[in-house]
Design a protein around this motif. Structure first.
Motif, PDB file in Angstrom:
ATOM      1  N   SER A 183       0.158  -7.919 -39.885  1.00 41.28           N
ATOM      2  CA  SER A 183      -0.644  -7.802 -38.664  1.00 41.28           C
ATOM      3  C   SER A 183      -2.114  -7.768 -39.024  1.00 41.28           C
ATOM      4  O   SER A 183      -2.488  -7.557 -40.181  1.00 41.28           O
ATOM      5  CB  SER A 183      -0.261  -6.553 -37.861  1.00 41.28           C
ATOM      6  OG  SER A 183      -0.583  -5.379 -38.578  1.00 41.28           O
ATOM      7  N   ALA A 184      -2.944  -7.975 -38.012  1.00 43.91           N
ATOM      8  CA  ALA A 184      -4.394  -8.025 -38.204  1.00 43.91           C
ATOM      9  C   ALA A 184      -4.947  -6.598 -38.277  1.00 43.91           C
ATOM     10  O   ALA A 184      -4.295  -5.703 -38.812  1.00 43.91           O
ATOM     11  CB  ALA A 184      -5.020  -8.835 -37.074  1.00 43.91           C
ATOM     12  N   GLY A 185      -6.160  -6.372 -37.746  1.00 41.78           N
ATOM     13  CA  GLY A 185      -6.786  -5.056 -37.819  1.00 41.78           C
ATOM     14  C   GLY A 185      -5.942  -3.949 -37.216  1.00 41.78           C
ATOM     15  O   GLY A 185      -4.916  -4.203 -36.591  1.00 41.78           O
ATOM     16  N   ALA A 186      -6.387  -2.725 -37.376  1.00 44.22           N
ATOM     17  CA  ALA A 186      -5.574  -1.535 -37.112  1.00 44.22           C
ATOM     18  C   ALA A 186      -4.824  -1.569 -35.787  1.00 44.22           C
ATOM     19  O   ALA A 186      -3.613  -1.346 -35.737  1.00 44.22           O
ATOM     20  CB  ALA A 186      -6.456  -0.291 -37.174  1.00 44.22           C
ATOM     21  N   ALA A 187      -5.521  -1.855 -34.684  1.00 42.22           N
ATOM     22  CA  ALA A 187      -4.853  -1.831 -33.382  1.00 42.22           C
ATOM     23  C   ALA A 187      -3.741  -2.865 -33.289  1.00 42.22           C
ATOM     24  O   ALA A 187      -2.785  -2.697 -32.523  1.00 42.22           O
ATOM     25  CB  ALA A 187      -5.864  -2.049 -32.260  1.00 42.22           C
ATOM     26  N   SER A 188      -3.840  -3.928 -34.097  1.00 40.96           N
ATOM     27  CA  SER A 188      -2.775  -4.927 -34.118  1.00 40.96           C
ATOM     28  C   SER A 188      -1.486  -4.344 -34.680  1.00 40.96           C
ATOM     29  O   SER A 188      -0.406  -4.906 -34.471  1.00 40.96           O
ATOM     30  CB  SER A 188      -3.193  -6.137 -34.944  1.00 40.96           C
ATOM     31  OG  SER A 188      -4.380  -6.698 -34.446  1.00 40.96           O
ATOM     32  N   GLY A 189      -1.599  -3.232 -35.408  1.00 35.15           N
ATOM     33  CA  GLY A 189      -0.394  -2.560 -35.872  1.00 35.15           C
ATOM     34  C   GLY A 189       0.468  -2.096 -34.709  1.00 35.15           C
ATOM     35  O   GLY A 189       1.697  -2.073 -34.806  1.00 35.15           O
ATOM     36  N   ILE A 190      -0.176  -1.720 -33.592  1.00 31.03           N
ATOM     37  CA  ILE A 190       0.586  -1.351 -32.396  1.00 31.03           C
ATOM     38  C   ILE A 190       1.338  -2.563 -31.872  1.00 31.03           C
ATOM     39  O   ILE A 190       2.528  -2.484 -31.532  1.00 31.03           O
ATOM     40  CB  ILE A 190      -0.337  -0.775 -31.312  1.00 31.03           C
ATOM     41  CG1 ILE A 190      -0.993   0.517 -31.793  1.00 31.03           C
ATOM     42  CG2 ILE A 190       0.436  -0.535 -30.009  1.00 31.03           C
ATOM     43  CD1 ILE A 190      -1.984   1.113 -30.805  1.00 31.03           C
ATOM     44  N   ASP A 191       0.660  -3.726 -31.821  1.00 27.33           N
ATOM     45  CA  ASP A 191       1.323  -4.950 -31.372  1.00 27.33           C
ATOM     46  C   ASP A 191       2.539  -5.256 -32.249  1.00 27.33           C
ATOM     47  O   ASP A 191       3.596  -5.636 -31.749  1.00 27.33           O
ATOM     48  CB  ASP A 191       0.349  -6.127 -31.414  1.00 27.33           C
ATOM     49  CG  ASP A 191      -0.855  -5.914 -30.508  1.00 27.33           C
ATOM     50  OD1 ASP A 191      -0.682  -5.930 -29.284  1.00 27.33           O
ATOM     51  OD2 ASP A 191      -1.961  -5.723 -31.032  1.00 27.33           O
ATOM     52  N   LEU A 192       2.376  -5.099 -33.563  1.00 31.24           N
ATOM     53  CA  LEU A 192       3.476  -5.378 -34.474  1.00 31.24           C
ATOM     54  C   LEU A 192       4.620  -4.390 -34.280  1.00 31.24           C
ATOM     55  O   LEU A 192       5.797  -4.785 -34.242  1.00 31.24           O
ATOM     56  CB  LEU A 192       2.977  -5.323 -35.923  1.00 31.24           C
ATOM     57  CG  LEU A 192       4.036  -5.557 -36.999  1.00 31.24           C
ATOM     58  CD1 LEU A 192       4.693  -6.926 -36.847  1.00 31.24           C
ATOM     59  CD2 LEU A 192       3.420  -5.423 -38.392  1.00 31.24           C
ATOM     60  N   CYS A 193       4.311  -3.113 -34.141  1.00 34.42           N
ATOM     61  CA  CYS A 193       5.358  -2.105 -33.939  1.00 34.42           C
ATOM     62  C   CYS A 193       6.120  -2.354 -32.641  1.00 34.42           C
ATOM     63  O   CYS A 193       7.356  -2.255 -32.607  1.00 34.42           O
ATOM     64  CB  CYS A 193       4.751  -0.708 -33.923  1.00 34.42           C
ATOM     65  SG  CYS A 193       4.164  -0.129 -35.535  1.00 34.42           S
ATOM     66  N   LEU A 194       5.412  -2.684 -31.581  1.00 39.79           N
ATOM     67  CA  LEU A 194       6.080  -2.973 -30.308  1.00 39.79           C
ATOM     68  C   LEU A 194       6.943  -4.223 -30.427  1.00 39.79           C
ATOM     69  O   LEU A 194       8.031  -4.305 -29.838  1.00 39.79           O
ATOM     70  CB  LEU A 194       5.049  -3.132 -29.198  1.00 39.79           C
ATOM     71  CG  LEU A 194       4.264  -1.871 -28.827  1.00 39.79           C
ATOM     72  CD1 LEU A 194       3.195  -2.189 -27.780  1.00 39.79           C
ATOM     73  CD2 LEU A 194       5.194  -0.771 -28.309  1.00 39.79           C
ATOM     74  N   HIS A 195       6.492  -5.206 -31.193  1.00 41.84           N
ATOM     75  CA  HIS A 195       7.283  -6.412 -31.428  1.00 41.84           C
ATOM     76  C   HIS A 195       8.585  -6.063 -32.150  1.00 41.84           C
ATOM     77  O   HIS A 195       9.658  -6.567 -31.797  1.00 41.84           O
ATOM     78  CB  HIS A 195       6.457  -7.393 -32.254  1.00 41.84           C
ATOM     79  CG  HIS A 195       7.227  -8.560 -32.771  1.00 41.84           C
ATOM     80  ND1 HIS A 195       7.636  -9.607 -31.967  1.00 41.84           N
ATOM     81  CD2 HIS A 195       7.687  -8.844 -34.029  1.00 41.84           C
ATOM     82  CE1 HIS A 195       8.301 -10.490 -32.698  1.00 41.84           C
ATOM     83  NE2 HIS A 195       8.343 -10.055 -33.944  1.00 41.84           N
ATOM     84  N   ILE A 196       8.493  -5.198 -33.155  1.00 39.47           N
ATOM     85  CA  ILE A 196       9.703  -4.783 -33.879  1.00 39.47           C
ATOM     86  C   ILE A 196      10.633  -4.000 -32.960  1.00 39.47           C
ATOM     87  O   ILE A 196      11.857  -4.191 -32.974  1.00 39.47           O
ATOM     88  CB  ILE A 196       9.310  -3.964 -35.126  1.00 39.47           C
ATOM     89  CG1 ILE A 196       8.644  -4.886 -36.160  1.00 39.47           C
ATOM     90  CG2 ILE A 196      10.522  -3.262 -35.734  1.00 39.47           C
ATOM     91  CD1 ILE A 196       8.062  -4.163 -37.355  1.00 39.47           C
ATOM     92  N   LEU A 197      10.066  -3.126 -32.144  1.00 36.40           N
ATOM     93  CA  LEU A 197      10.875  -2.383 -31.177  1.00 36.40           C
ATOM     94  C   LEU A 197      11.621  -3.323 -30.230  1.00 36.40           C
ATOM     95  O   LEU A 197      12.814  -3.124 -29.960  1.00 36.40           O
ATOM     96  CB  LEU A 197       9.989  -1.445 -30.361  1.00 36.40           C
ATOM     97  CG  LEU A 197       9.742  -0.039 -30.887  1.00 36.40           C
ATOM     98  CD1 LEU A 197       8.755   0.683 -29.980  1.00 36.40           C
ATOM     99  CD2 LEU A 197      11.038   0.740 -30.979  1.00 36.40           C
TER     100      LEU A 197
END
Length: 321
Positions: A161-175
């Motif tokens: 994932s990209a910068g820090a907030a993109s980690g939320i996007d990645l986690c939600l994608h995995i969920l």
């Protein structure tokens, strides 16, 4: 009647490396907090149990070492400081490779992508990282197909994932993939985050035109920036620089990484971004201001370069009163 055993929780390990960024560490630890709607168990680990010096003035005391990677279904590698200088310790690299070989998914947040790249597991695959480090990642690991525009990349068993907030996007994608859309949307509401974000990280880069390297053609670049609302061609730029179009084009790419006309288009999009943020001019008016003629033309190039539309961009970045 015999009781039905509860299904096994999904297991998440968050691997904290030296210089780990606190927001990057906290995102997966919070998103996957155990609750009925999010059936996960989280362990925060390091190269060894004990104190890990983090970035931004924080340190972490982790209870688990690299054995947690063998326990996990998903291993997150948060971003860390100075990723382009040194690779993670060999024991960390080996543990990541072994975990991946057992079927564990590896997910990097921001500059954690450098740690995954050090394993060789990203070779030949698409990956991303924070926009500030995309060129460094491509230079250090040329076998990785770095995509600088996206919020995250899912290559199946390795995700970045990209910068820090993109980690939320990645986690939600995995969920979404593990437990469904409803649970993912519920988690997004709990985090006060968007279930899906439009566009990629290109819209967050301060300017899409890179800083010029050296003084060659600097005067021509300045000349062009003052005339973006006028027709600009390779021939007119070369004529101003007093070289042939072929020579100008070759040397311009060496200086900026873009062809002259790619650079002009990105400069026009940059001015359009500023007008969308700071003015109330319509998309059609802005298109005319920056030399793109029509709103349709601006929308086309805006989406191609930034991954979003002018209206969505204005909604996100326009300054309120």
């Amino acid at each position: 009647m015999a009781s039905v055993p509860s299904p096994r929780l999904h297991r998440v390990a968050v691997l904290v490396l030296e210089g780990a960024k606190p927001l990057d560490v906290g995102i997966p630890a919070q998103v996957f907090t155990t609750r009925a709607s999010v059936p996960y168990e989280v362990r925060v680990c390091g190269a060894a149990p004990g104190l890990v010096t983090g970035g931004d003035g924080l340190s972490y005391h982790v209870a688990d070492g690299l054995d947690a990677l063998g326990w996990a279904d998903v291993v997150f590698v948060p971003g860390y400081r100075f990723p382009d200088r040194d690779d993670p310790p060999p024991a960390v690299v080996d543990a990541l490779v072994e975990a991946h070989g057992r079927g564990t998914r590896l997910a990097a947040i921001s500059t954690g992508a450098f740690a995954l790249a050090a394993t060789g597991l990203l070779d030949g695959k698409r990956a991303t990282t924070h926009w500030h480090y995309t060129r460094a990642l491509a230079a250090k690991h040329p076998s990785v197909r770095v995509d600088e525009n996206v919020l995250f990349v899912d290559e199946g068993s390795v995700l970045t994932s990209a910068g820090a907030a993109s980690g939320i996007d990645l986690c939600l994608h995995i969920l979404r993939g593990d437990v469904g859309v409803a649970a993912s949307n519920h988690a997004a509401r709990r985090l006060v985050a968007a279930p899906y974000r439009s566009g990629g990280q290109a819209q967050y880069v301060p300017r899409s035109v890179p800083e010029p390297l050296g003084e060659r053609f600097a005067a021509t670049r300045e000349w062009a920036l003052r005339r973006l609302d006028e027709p600009l061609t390779l021939e007119s730029l070369a004529r101003h620089a007093r070289v042939s179009p072929r020579t100008f084009s070759r040397r311009f790419v060496e200086d900026t990484g873009y062809t002259p006309m790619q650079w002009v288009m990105r400069a026009r999009i940059d001015v359009a971004r500023e007008l969308l943020e700071l003015s109330e001019r319509s998309v059609e008016q802005i298109a005319d201001d920056v030399g793109l003629g029509t709103g349709a033309n601006l929308r086309q190039h805006f989406r191609r370069i930034l991954g979003t539309t002018p209206i969505e961009y204005r909604r996100t970045f326009a300054r309120g009163e």
